[in-house]
Design a protein around this motif. Structure first.
Motif, PDB file in Angstrom:
ATOM      1  N   LEU A  61       0.798  -1.224   0.000  1.00 33.68           N
ATOM      2  CA  LEU A  61       0.000   0.000   0.000  1.00 33.68           C
ATOM      3  C   LEU A  61       0.829   1.272   0.000  1.00 33.68           C
ATOM      4  N   ILE A  62       1.955   1.244   0.658  1.00 35.41           N
ATOM      5  CA  ILE A  62       2.743   2.465   0.811  1.00 35.41           C
ATOM      6  C   ILE A  62       4.088   2.343   0.094  1.00 35.41           C
ATOM      7  N   GLY A  63       4.560   1.130  -0.045  1.00 29.94           N
ATOM      8  CA  GLY A  63       5.875   0.887  -0.622  1.00 29.94           C
ATOM      9  C   GLY A  63       5.869   0.671  -2.121  1.00 29.94           C
ATOM     10  N   LYS A  64       6.861  -0.061  -2.560  1.00 30.50           N
ATOM     11  CA  LYS A  64       7.145  -0.232  -3.987  1.00 30.50           C
ATOM     12  C   LYS A  64       6.100  -1.030  -4.766  1.00 30.50           C
ATOM     13  N   ASP A  65       5.280  -1.814  -4.087  1.00 28.40           N
ATOM     14  CA  ASP A  65       4.307  -2.657  -4.783  1.00 28.40           C
ATOM     15  C   ASP A  65       2.917  -2.035  -4.892  1.00 28.40           C
ATOM     16  N   HIS A  66       2.813  -0.745  -4.590  1.00 35.12           N
ATOM     17  CA  HIS A  66       1.498  -0.109  -4.537  1.00 35.12           C
ATOM     18  C   HIS A  66       0.728  -0.219  -5.853  1.00 35.12           C
ATOM     19  N   GLU A  67       1.351   0.106  -6.965  1.00 36.68           N
ATOM     20  CA  GLU A  67       0.650   0.099  -8.252  1.00 36.68           C
ATOM     21  C   GLU A  67       0.149  -1.290  -8.605  1.00 36.68           C
ATOM     22  N   ARG A  68       0.986  -2.304  -8.409  1.00 34.76           N
ATOM     23  CA  ARG A  68       0.594  -3.683  -8.721  1.00 34.76           C
ATOM     24  C   ARG A  68      -0.601  -4.100  -7.875  1.00 34.76           C
ATOM     25  N   PHE A  69      -0.566  -3.804  -6.566  1.00 36.07           N
ATOM     26  CA  PHE A  69      -1.652  -4.190  -5.676  1.00 36.07           C
ATOM     27  C   PHE A  69      -2.931  -3.419  -6.004  1.00 36.07           C
ATOM     28  N   ARG A  70      -2.802  -2.131  -6.237  1.00 36.97           N
ATOM     29  CA  ARG A  70      -3.966  -1.313  -6.597  1.00 36.97           C
ATOM     30  C   ARG A  70      -4.613  -1.832  -7.868  1.00 36.97           C
ATOM     31  N   ASP A  71      -3.782  -2.182  -8.854  1.00 37.71           N
ATOM     32  CA  ASP A  71      -4.309  -2.707 -10.115  1.00 37.71           C
ATOM     33  C   ASP A  71      -5.051  -4.032  -9.900  1.00 37.71           C
ATOM     34  N   GLU A  72      -4.542  -4.877  -9.016  1.00 39.56           N
ATOM     35  CA  GLU A  72      -5.210  -6.145  -8.717  1.00 39.56           C
ATOM     36  C   GLU A  72      -6.576  -5.887  -8.065  1.00 39.56           C
ATOM     37  N   CYS A  73      -6.614  -4.941  -7.148  1.00 36.66           N
ATOM     38  CA  CYS A  73      -7.884  -4.589  -6.495  1.00 36.66           C
ATOM     39  C   CYS A  73      -8.881  -4.026  -7.501  1.00 36.66           C
ATOM     40  N   ALA A  74      -8.410  -3.202  -8.420  1.00 39.16           N
ATOM     41  CA  ALA A  74      -9.278  -2.627  -9.451  1.00 39.16           C
ATOM     42  C   ALA A  74      -9.793  -3.720 -10.389  1.00 39.16           C
ATOM     43  N   ARG A  75      -8.929  -4.696 -10.734  1.00 41.47           N
ATOM     44  CA  ARG A  75      -9.360  -5.829 -11.573  1.00 41.47           C
ATOM     45  C   ARG A  75     -10.470  -6.613 -10.890  1.00 41.47           C
ATOM     46  N   ALA A  76     -10.292  -6.858  -9.605  1.00 43.32           N
ATOM     47  CA  ALA A  76     -11.321  -7.600  -8.853  1.00 43.32           C
ATOM     48  C   ALA A  76     -12.640  -6.837  -8.880  1.00 43.32           C
ATOM     49  N   GLN A  77     -12.580  -5.544  -8.641  1.00 43.60           N
ATOM     50  CA  GLN A  77     -13.791  -4.730  -8.619  1.00 43.60           C
ATOM     51  C   GLN A  77     -14.479  -4.729  -9.987  1.00 43.60           C
ATOM     52  N   THR A  78     -13.703  -4.544 -11.041  1.00 41.71           N
ATOM     53  CA  THR A  78     -14.249  -4.519 -12.400  1.00 41.71           C
ATOM     54  C   THR A  78     -14.954  -5.829 -12.748  1.00 41.71           C
ATOM     55  N   CYS A  79     -14.400  -6.940 -12.287  1.00 40.75           N
ATOM     56  CA  CYS A  79     -14.965  -8.258 -12.594  1.00 40.75           C
ATOM     57  C   CYS A  79     -15.961  -8.729 -11.534  1.00 40.75           C
ATOM     58  N   GLU A  80     -16.257  -7.859 -10.578  1.00 36.95           N
ATOM     59  CA  GLU A  80     -17.185  -8.172  -9.486  1.00 36.95           C
ATOM     60  C   GLU A  80     -16.750  -9.395  -8.688  1.00 36.95           C
ATOM     61  N   ILE A  81     -15.437  -9.513  -8.487  1.00 37.40           N
ATOM     62  CA  ILE A  81     -14.866 -10.563  -7.647  1.00 37.40           C
ATOM     63  C   ILE A  81     -14.664  -9.978  -6.258  1.00 37.40           C
ATOM     64  N   LYS A  82     -15.162 -10.647  -5.261  1.00 38.90           N
ATOM     65  CA  LYS A  82     -14.970 -10.190  -3.887  1.00 38.90           C
ATOM     66  C   LYS A  82     -13.550 -10.589  -3.477  1.00 38.90           C
ATOM     67  N   LEU A  83     -12.707  -9.601  -3.239  1.00 43.60           N
ATOM     68  CA  LEU A  83     -11.328  -9.847  -2.847  1.00 43.60           C
ATOM     69  C   LEU A  83     -11.197  -9.655  -1.340  1.00 43.60           C
ATOM     70  N   ILE A  84     -10.813 -10.720  -0.660  1.00 42.64           N
ATOM     71  CA  ILE A  84     -10.605 -10.686   0.780  1.00 42.64           C
ATOM     72  C   ILE A  84      -9.122 -10.868   1.028  1.00 42.64           C
ATOM     73  N   VAL A  85      -8.513  -9.890   1.671  1.00 46.34           N
ATOM     74  CA  VAL A  85      -7.095  -9.959   1.989  1.00 46.34           C
ATOM     75  C   VAL A  85      -6.972 -10.485   3.416  1.00 46.34           C
ATOM     76  N   LEU A  86      -6.331 -11.636   3.540  1.00 45.23           N
ATOM     77  CA  LEU A  86      -6.145 -12.293   4.830  1.00 45.23           C
ATOM     78  C   LEU A  86      -4.708 -12.061   5.288  1.00 45.23           C
ATOM     79  N   VAL A  87      -4.565 -11.295   6.361  1.00 45.86           N
ATOM     80  CA  VAL A  87      -3.249 -10.892   6.859  1.00 45.86           C
ATOM     81  C   VAL A  87      -2.875 -11.757   8.056  1.00 45.86           C
ATOM     82  N   GLU A  88      -1.728 -12.416   7.954  1.00 45.18           N
ATOM     83  CA  GLU A  88      -1.220 -13.234   9.053  1.00 45.18           C
ATOM     84  C   GLU A  88      -0.438 -12.329  10.006  1.00 45.18           C
ATOM     85  N   GLU A  89      -1.069 -11.952  11.091  1.00 49.18           N
ATOM     86  CA  GLU A  89      -0.401 -11.047  12.049  1.00 49.18           C
ATOM     87  C   GLU A  89      -0.941 -11.345  13.446  1.00 49.18           C
ATOM     88  N   ASN A  90      -0.079 -11.833  14.306  1.00 53.04           N
ATOM     89  CA  ASN A  90      -0.475 -12.129  15.689  1.00 53.04           C
ATOM     90  C   ASN A  90      -0.905 -10.848  16.393  1.00 53.04           C
TER      91      ASN A  90
END
Length: 173
Positions: A61-90
């Protein structure tokens, strides 16, 4: 249940997930996913994207992969795919908890900054501004939810396989 796992997932890094699937009789087919890392073979309208922790989310979101991740989220939205990001964090169970996450890059920046002020470690170069705060990360995550419909969920690493199955079963019920 047959789960489709993205071929771009690095082998060996998700063994804890694959071990859970195997132990529970869940078949895994490796194939390129349009978005995310895991989806059902029979229905691609929900996809789970796993993250190793808030540090990877920060990079997305803030670092070097922002554009790639944003584009993936936009693709999901355009195709009406529900994208759930599961974060492994204790210790993090909801989006609000992200604001209290300790970013190791930020902690290291302030340590080095203090050392520089004390005349130490002057040979180590660092940026003028510290990395973004955890609160900024939380706000960026909320923005992704608002703009692209991304859902953020959290679990401990040991529970990731079970959580993926639960999400896919629950969202397709």
């Amino acid at each position: 249940m047959i789960i489709q796992m993205d071929t771009r997932e690095q082998k060996g890094k998700k063994d804890h997930i694959l071990d859970y699937f195997k132990a529970n009789g869940i078949e895994v087919v490796r194939s390129k996913n349009y978005v995310g890392d895991y989806t059902l073979v029979t229905n691609h309208m929900v996809s789970v994207d796993t993250k190793f922790g808030c540090a990877e989310v920060y990079s997305n979101l803030i670092g070097k992969d922002h554009e790639r991740f944003r584009d993936e989220c936009a693709r999901a939205q355009t195709c009406e795919i529900k994208l759930i990001v599961l974060v492994e964090e204790n210790g993090i169970t909801c989006l609000d908890d992200v604001a209290r996450w300790q970013n190791p890059r930020r902690t290291a920046w302030f340590r080095l900054n203090a050392a520089h002020k004390a005349g130490k470690c002057l040979n180590r170069v660092q940026s003028k501004q510290p990395p973004a705060s955890s609160e900024s990360l939380m706000k960026s995550m909320r923005t992704m939810s608002e703009r692209y419909g991304v859902e953020w969920r959290f679990c401990e690493k040991k529970d990731t396989g079970a959580e993926i199955v639960r999400i896919l079963e629950q969202e397709h019920a």
